[in-house]
Design a protein around this motif. Structure first.
Motif, PDB file in Angstrom:
ATOM      1  N   UNK A   1       0.973  -1.114   0.084  1.00  0.00           N
ATOM      2  CA  UNK A   1       0.075   0.021   0.298  1.00  0.00           C
ATOM      3  C   UNK A   1       0.728   1.396  -0.063  1.00  0.00           C
ATOM      4  N   UNK A   2       0.803   1.991  -1.144  1.00  0.00           N
ATOM      5  CA  UNK A   2       1.479   3.184  -1.409  1.00  0.00           C
ATOM      6  C   UNK A   2       0.724   4.452  -1.448  1.00  0.00           C
ATOM      7  N   UNK A   3       0.838   5.622  -0.965  1.00  0.00           N
ATOM      8  CA  UNK A   3       0.151   6.826  -0.941  1.00  0.00           C
ATOM      9  C   UNK A   3       1.088   7.596  -1.427  1.00  0.00           C
ATOM     10  N   UNK A   4       0.647   8.458  -2.511  1.00  0.00           N
ATOM     11  CA  UNK A   4       1.455   9.391  -3.206  1.00  0.00           C
ATOM     12  C   UNK A   4       0.669  10.924  -3.104  1.00  0.00           C
ATOM     13  N   UNK A   5       0.997  12.167  -2.604  1.00  0.00           N
ATOM     14  CA  UNK A   5       0.211  13.270  -2.649  1.00  0.00           C
ATOM     15  C   UNK A   5       1.339  14.316  -2.732  1.00  0.00           C
ATOM     16  N   UNK A   6       0.880  15.405  -3.410  1.00  0.00           N
ATOM     17  CA  UNK A   6       1.691  16.766  -3.535  1.00  0.00           C
ATOM     18  C   UNK A   6       1.367  17.510  -2.424  1.00  0.00           C
ATOM     19  N   UNK A   7       2.377  18.288  -1.770  1.00  0.00           N
ATOM     20  CA  UNK A   7       1.930  18.774  -0.459  1.00  0.00           C
ATOM     21  C   UNK A   7       2.807  20.233  -0.816  1.00  0.00           C
ATOM     22  N   UNK A   8       2.587  21.283  -0.084  1.00  0.00           N
ATOM     23  CA  UNK A   8       3.347  22.405  -0.066  1.00  0.00           C
ATOM     24  C   UNK A   8       4.782  22.140   0.221  1.00  0.00           C
ATOM     25  N   UNK A   9       5.140  21.008   0.912  1.00  0.00           N
ATOM     26  CA  UNK A   9       6.609  21.043   1.078  1.00  0.00           C
ATOM     27  C   UNK A   9       7.397  20.151   0.116  1.00  0.00           C
ATOM     28  N   UNK A  10       6.430  19.340  -0.849  1.00  0.00           N
ATOM     29  CA  UNK A  10       6.903  18.531  -2.066  1.00  0.00           C
ATOM     30  C   UNK A  10       6.072  17.298  -1.931  1.00  0.00           C
ATOM     31  N   UNK A  11       6.590  16.417  -2.773  1.00  0.00           N
ATOM     32  CA  UNK A  11       5.838  15.174  -3.108  1.00  0.00           C
ATOM     33  C   UNK A  11       5.681  14.331  -1.819  1.00  0.00           C
ATOM     34  N   UNK A  12       4.901  13.772  -1.322  1.00  0.00           N
ATOM     35  CA  UNK A  12       4.887  12.963  -0.029  1.00  0.00           C
ATOM     36  C   UNK A  12       4.543  11.548  -0.485  1.00  0.00           C
ATOM     37  N   UNK A  13       5.287  10.588  -0.154  1.00  0.00           N
ATOM     38  CA  UNK A  13       5.158   9.224  -0.499  1.00  0.00           C
ATOM     39  C   UNK A  13       5.001   8.553   0.882  1.00  0.00           C
ATOM     40  N   UNK A  14       4.007   7.711   1.201  1.00  0.00           N
ATOM     41  CA  UNK A  14       3.740   6.943   2.285  1.00  0.00           C
ATOM     42  C   UNK A  14       3.586   5.379   2.218  1.00  0.00           C
ATOM     43  N   UNK A  15       4.285   4.544   2.745  1.00  0.00           N
ATOM     44  CA  UNK A  15       4.316   3.210   2.699  1.00  0.00           C
ATOM     45  C   UNK A  15       3.903   2.608   4.052  1.00  0.00           C
ATOM     46  N   UNK A  16       2.913   1.591   3.776  1.00  0.00           N
ATOM     47  CA  UNK A  16       2.472   0.931   5.042  1.00  0.00           C
ATOM     48  C   UNK A  16       3.529  -0.131   5.026  1.00  0.00           C
ATOM     49  N   UNK A  17       4.051  -0.281   6.217  1.00  0.00           N
ATOM     50  CA  UNK A  17       5.239  -1.356   6.721  1.00  0.00           C
ATOM     51  C   UNK A  17       4.613  -2.559   6.665  1.00  0.00           C
ATOM     52  N   UNK A  18       5.629  -3.520   6.768  1.00  0.00           N
ATOM     53  CA  UNK A  18       5.437  -5.059   6.523  1.00  0.00           C
ATOM     54  C   UNK A  18       4.382  -5.561   6.108  1.00  0.00           C
ATOM     55  N   UNK A  19       4.130  -5.041   4.722  1.00  0.00           N
ATOM     56  CA  UNK A  19       3.271  -5.802   3.707  1.00  0.00           C
ATOM     57  C   UNK A  19       3.578  -7.276   3.407  1.00  0.00           C
ATOM     58  N   UNK A  20       2.604  -8.108   2.951  1.00  0.00           N
ATOM     59  CA  UNK A  20       3.161  -9.279   2.221  1.00  0.00           C
ATOM     60  C   UNK A  20       3.265  -9.128   0.950  1.00  0.00           C
ATOM     61  N   UNK A  21       4.569  -8.933   0.462  1.00  0.00           N
ATOM     62  CA  UNK A  21       4.705  -8.872  -1.091  1.00  0.00           C
ATOM     63  C   UNK A  21       4.564 -10.022  -1.870  1.00  0.00           C
TER      64      UNK A  21
END
Length: 449
Positions: free
Chosen positions: A215-235
């Motif tokens: 699960x990866x979320x990407x959004x543009x914020x005033x500080x720059x591009x934010x990438x969030x990754x949920x840890x310990x996924x089952x790949x």
């Protein structure tokens, strides 16, 4: 697999006929490295098609084997990786030698940081000069420990975190390698890893994480591009079709733009918008560059690119475009030498820490062949015009494959042949480069000397 210690000088001359035909370039290097690494972290067996079999990527394959994955070649460009799951890599019995590959070394730091194992990494003389602190500093906050030579250089030892913490990091400079290292470390941590980048950089890591089920979320914020990754996924293992490398296609397309009468198509090229800054710049210069058969494969946009000879004009390349074409400035500088007017490429400080000081080396390559070029701050200025490229000089490559290839393409367009002091390193990223260009020319325009 080691580089030959003996330099391999080459020379390129103007071809007797224009370049023509439809060609394929080797698989994308960035995607090939990541395919092997994510395959090693996935549960199940990942089938990879079109893998780049250059030395850099083969180093990554060897490292994944040392870390416990089963990695085997099943045919030309066809590979199979049986993974160990996230957090399942084992301690390597010997030193991990990453050869000439900065991408492999920096991404591997992230991979190792999240596993409770001890490992030592080294590389060739060129890689041992490249800075690693930009990756190890943020990774240390996950709980990993690093030991390096003076100046943050390889060889490097790492002891990964027993219980890695999620990272919350804002990149000081745009770097896909640093971002990817942080995300790889974050895979093994409980909770959400957050990375902010000041400018968007190539997002192959995010695309592939999703492709394998993270699960990866990407959004543009005033500080720059934010990438969030949920840890310990089952790949979960997923097939990967590696497209042709746009950075490799650039050399063949540039040659077609520079040699009168040429028209060349490169099939199956990756067209990720965060990698196509060069193509955008060439179009601004008036280049006849067209895309056909556009499609999506494995989460990545792909198409066939055709380049046709024609007049070019100088442009100013904005600094914000640098992340999307960081590897293409040497070949753009060669193209700019034939364009009408003065081209200025801004904000190239990142080129100073590539395989060589690529900024100084690019200016020197042009100057050695009679082209007006200078560096002003972090900008490269190239004076093009009617005279085109006089040639007749020797390019000092400094163990940098992209400088070597740029010098050889320059020789195809120059009035006098251009020599390259060592082309051995081209094999790290573009096996068969000279043979492919000679095939497009219909004759041996590039030869060893």
């Amino acid at each position: 697999m080691a580089h030959s210690a003996v330099p391999q000088p080459f020379r390129a001359s103007r071809p007797a006929a224009p370049l023509s035909g439809t060609h394929r370039v080797p698989g994308d290097k960035s995607i090939s490295h990541r395919a092997l690494m994510f395959g090693a972290l996935a549960v199940g067996t990942t089938e990879i098609t079109g893998l780049l079999e250059g030395e850099d990527v083969l180093r990554t394959a060897a490292a994944m084997r040392q870390l416990g994955a089963v990695v085997e070649q099943t045919g030309p460009g066809a590979w199979r990786v049986a993974g160990r799951g996230v957090g399942g890599l084992v301690e390597p019995a010997d030193v991990l030698d990453m050869g000439n590959s900065g991408t492999a070394a920096r991404l591997l730091c992230g991979l190792l940081a999240g596993h409770p194992i001890f490992a030592v990494m080294t590389g060739d003389a060129s890689l041992r000069k490249r800075p690693m602190l930009r990756v190890t500093e943020p990774l240390s906050t996950s709980g990993a420990s690093f030991w390096m030579r003076q100046g943050g250089r390889l060889p490097l030892a790492v002891r990964g975190a027993v219980e890695p913490l999620p990272l919350d990091y804002r990149l000081p400079v745009a770097s896909a390698q640093v971002k990817s290292a942080c995300l790889l470390a974050g895979l093994c941590a409980r909770g959400t890893t957050r990375v902010i980048e000041p400018e968007p950089t190539r997002d192959h890591t995010e695309n592939m994480l999703r492709h394998f089920g993270a699960t990866v979320r990407v959004e543009d914020t005033p500080q720059g591009r934010l990438i969030e990754l949920e840890g310990q996924p089952e790949l979960v293992a997923a097939p990967i079709l590696v497209p042709g490398d746009p950075s490799s296609a650039a050399f063949l397309l540039a040659a077609a733009l520079l040699v009168p009468g040429s028209r060349v198509t490169v099939a199956n090229v990756g067209l990720n918008p965060l990698r196509t800054g060069l193509f955008e710049t060439l179009r601004e210069m008036g280049a006849r560059l067209t895309v056909t058969n556009a499609r999506t494969e494995g989460g990545e946009p792909v198409g066939d690119l055709t380049a046709e000879y024609g007049p070019l004009r100088a442009v100013e390349v904005p600094p914000g475009r640098a992340p999307s074409m960081i590897d293409e400035y040497p070949i753009l500088a060669v193209v700019a030498a034939t364009a009408q007017g003065t081209t200025r490429m801004r904000g190239l400080q990142e080129l100073r820490v590539k395989e060589s000081d690529r900024l100084a080396a690019t200016a020197a390559m042009l100057a050695a062949n009679g082209v007006g070029a200078e560096i002003a701050g972090d900008d490269l200025i190239v004076r093009g015009g009617e005279a085109g490229i006089p040639g007749g000089g020797t390019v000092a490559t400094h163990m940098d494959h992209r400088l070597a290839m740029s010098g050889l393409v320059m020789g195809l367009a120059a009035r006098a042949p251009v020599a390259v002091d060592d082309a051995a390193f081209i094999e790290t990223s573009f096996p068969g480069f000279a043979a492919l260009l000679n095939a497009a020319c219909g004759a041996a325009a590039i030869e060893p000397t």
